[in-house]
Design a protein around this motif. Sequence first.
Motif, short mmCIF file in Angstrom:
data_model
loop_
_atom_site.label_atom_id
_atom_site.label_comp_id
_atom_site.label_asym_id
_atom_site.label_seq_id
_atom_site.Cartn_x
_atom_site.Cartn_y
_atom_site.Cartn_z
N MET A 155 9.43 -3.19 16.29
CA MET A 155 8.44 -3.35 14.94
C MET A 155 8.07 -1.61 15.32
O MET A 155 7.53 -1.03 16.01
N ASN A 156 8.42 -0.86 14.02
CA ASN A 156 8.20 0.55 14.40
C ASN A 156 6.93 0.75 13.14
O ASN A 156 6.26 -0.46 12.58
N THR A 157 6.42 2.22 13.58
CA THR A 157 5.72 2.79 13.24
C THR A 157 5.55 2.03 11.45
O THR A 157 4.40 1.56 11.25
N LEU A 158 6.08 2.14 10.60
CA LEU A 158 6.40 1.52 9.48
C LEU A 158 5.67 0.36 9.14
O LEU A 158 4.83 -0.27 8.13
N GLU A 159 6.45 -1.19 9.83
CA GLU A 159 6.52 -1.76 9.47
C GLU A 159 4.60 -2.11 10.69
O GLU A 159 4.16 -3.59 10.29
N THR A 160 4.64 -2.01 11.11
CA THR A 160 2.87 -1.85 11.92
C THR A 160 1.63 -1.48 11.06
O THR A 160 0.88 -2.73 10.33
N THR A 161 2.66 -0.87 9.78
CA THR A 161 1.13 -0.09 9.44
C THR A 161 1.15 -1.35 7.94
O THR A 161 0.55 -1.89 7.21
N VAL A 162 2.12 -1.68 8.08
CA VAL A 162 2.27 -2.97 6.90
C VAL A 162 2.04 -3.96 6.66
O VAL A 162 1.16 -4.82 6.32
N ARG A 163 1.60 -4.22 8.40
CA ARG A 163 0.57 -5.42 8.76
C ARG A 163 -0.40 -5.33 8.28
O ARG A 163 -1.59 -6.43 8.15
N TYR A 164 -0.58 -4.24 9.24
CA TYR A 164 -2.80 -3.66 9.00
C TYR A 164 -2.76 -3.49 7.53
O TYR A 164 -4.02 -5.23 7.22
N VAL A 165 -1.71 -3.80 6.18
CA VAL A 165 -2.33 -3.91 4.99
C VAL A 165 -2.20 -4.86 5.22
O VAL A 165 -2.88 -5.33 3.68
N PHE A 166 -1.44 -5.42 5.26
CA PHE A 166 -1.63 -7.08 4.67
C PHE A 166 -2.77 -7.91 5.36
O PHE A 166 -3.59 -9.00 4.65
N LEU A 167 -3.44 -7.71 6.45
CA LEU A 167 -4.13 -7.98 7.58
C LEU A 167 -5.54 -7.74 6.33
O LEU A 167 -6.71 -8.14 6.26
N GLY A 168 -6.08 -6.55 6.23
CA GLY A 168 -6.80 -5.26 5.46
C GLY A 168 -6.88 -7.14 3.80
O GLY A 168 -8.08 -6.85 3.56
N ALA A 169 -5.90 -7.07 3.30
CA ALA A 169 -4.99 -7.51 2.47
C ALA A 169 -5.63 -8.97 1.98
O ALA A 169 -6.52 -9.31 1.41
N ALA A 170 -5.80 -9.33 2.84
CA ALA A 170 -6.05 -10.84 3.42
C ALA A 170 -7.86 -11.08 3.79
O ALA A 170 -8.12 -11.91 2.77
N ALA A 171 -8.55 -9.74 4.34
CA ALA A 171 -9.50 -9.65 4.04
C ALA A 171 -10.30 -9.45 2.95
O ALA A 171 -11.47 -10.03 2.87
N CYS A 172 -9.53 -8.45 2.55
CA CYS A 172 -10.33 -8.43 0.63
C CYS A 172 -9.91 -9.61 -0.05
O CYS A 172 -10.85 -9.87 -0.62
N PHE A 173 -8.93 -10.22 -0.43
CA PHE A 173 -9.33 -11.61 -0.64
C PHE A 173 -10.52 -12.43 -0.84
O PHE A 173 -10.89 -13.52 -1.59
N VAL A 174 -10.62 -13.23 0.94
CA VAL A 174 -11.50 -13.65 1.50
C VAL A 174 -13.18 -12.88 1.14
O VAL A 174 -14.08 -13.61 0.25
N ILE A 175 -13.46 -11.59 0.76
CA ILE A 175 -14.38 -10.60 0.58
C ILE A 175 -14.72 -11.21 -1.37
O ILE A 175 -15.76 -11.38 -1.78
N GLY A 176 -13.58 -11.02 -1.92
CA GLY A 176 -12.90 -10.99 -3.35
C GLY A 176 -13.91 -12.47 -3.99
O GLY A 176 -14.36 -12.70 -4.75
N LEU A 177 -13.28 -13.30 -3.13
CA LEU A 177 -13.60 -14.90 -3.00
C LEU A 177 -14.90 -14.87 -3.06
O LEU A 177 -15.54 -15.59 -4.32
N HIS A 178 -15.75 -14.27 -2.07
CA HIS A 178 -17.47 -15.31 -1.59
C HIS A 178 -17.58 -14.30 -3.32
O HIS A 178 -18.59 -14.70 -3.52
N LEU A 179 -16.92 -12.37 -3.42
CA LEU A 179 -18.20 -12.25 -4.69
C LEU A 179 -18.70 -13.11 -5.80
O LEU A 179 -19.18 -12.30 -6.69
#
Length: 470
Positions: A1-25
């Motif tokens: 997994m190269n740097t870009l793929e790793t970054t995209v995975r982190y973006v996905f993880l951050g997006a999932a966390a934001c979905f949970v926060i948004g739903l809570h709000l």
Amino acid sequence: MNTLETTVRYVFLGAAACFVIGLHLMNSPRTARRGNTISAAAMGAAITATVVLLADDGVITTTGWLVLIAGGVLGSALGLYAARTVQMTAMPQLVSLFNAVGGGAAVLIAVDDLLQTGDPSGLAARVTVPGALDIVIGAVTFSGSLIAAGKLQGVVPSRPLVFRGARPLTAVLALVFAAGTVWLVLDPGSTAPVLVLLVAALAFGCTMVLPIGGADMPVVISLLNAFTGTAVAMAGFVLDEPALIVAGALVGASGGILTKLMADAMNRSIANIVVGGFGTGDSAPAVGDTGGAQVRSLSADDVAIQLAYAGKVVIVPGYGLAAAQAQHELGDLADLLEEHGVDVSYAIHPVAGRMPGHMNVLLAEANVPYPQLKEMDEVNPQFPQADVALVVGANDVVNPAARRPGNAVSGMPILDVDRAKSVVVIKRSMGHGYAGIDNELFTDPRTGMFFADAKKGLAELKAAVRTFVG
């Protein structure tokens, strides 16, 4: 997994966390807009990251870029147009159409992935089973949501539509789902089982929603929303995209919980609602048609005197307020009363209107302060202290008949409007609600009926109150 793929995975993880926060709000009207913004931004980031990754892999051709850009521009334009032009009374129809679009998109993803794989015979059950579920749930959502939108818009009759053999046909279609899924697992990549599942699911969506009456439409919309989320989650498993799985699971789970809560608020099971046959549409008998019971009719001045000299007023909004687009007139009347020392609050029933949160959004549009909106459990103990309960366009949710067995609303939790010292009902006629039964509140000795369109009636009340308070 190269740097870009790793970054995209982190973006996905951050997006999932934001979905949970948004739903809570979104749990509170005060923070709902912020939650929606966070969730939308997270989805935008996930989409952007996906496109960047695909572009780096060289997957997107020139034609693909044109399709992506055209789809993004067209979708954004349509969304912006709908958000700015659709009336509040048509919002349930719009939500149903959004459900249809989400379910249809999930179906297309599964169909494309199942049929375009380079080695179809190599598809594992971990792909074909979610793919089959995606097609079934998504297609049911697509056709069912279109029927629901048609019922709400009046294109399809809102009454239950049941034809001979409908129930056996629905059962047969359910068996076809199981057989088609097994067929797809045994013969992955084959077009035939995909088409069988697709046709059966589209038909099932129609046979499921057509027999459901207008009274159950808020619950049906919520249920179909849960279906949309589940279909998206299945599409995430097919594509192995964590962001889709998380987003779809959140929508499916929250929609399912909301559906259960709304069914409980109507004292009915989800299974009973899906079976259908309840609710016949809003009938409108002539003014005074009460089956022999006495009705006390009030003038604008009569109501204005009660409101002007009240210490506490509880307002109960219903669909009639939305249909008349009278939320601003109601907000102005409440502001006028508050300026002269009247304690004003709003009683919100969970299934008032035509969709979850309909009254909350409607009153927010009129800049009604959120703290004044009281949920049923909070406001019911306050009715005995209220000098006036002002009912604007609500019907079944305030019917005392719900406390007695043997009728269509028996056991349904209601707003205890009849326990206020005085009750005023603004309504065009003595028409029934969607339950199709007389409202005993209208003939209560403490109730006065102000027969008028909500918008016109509230404007008259505002003018009359102003003359009394100076």
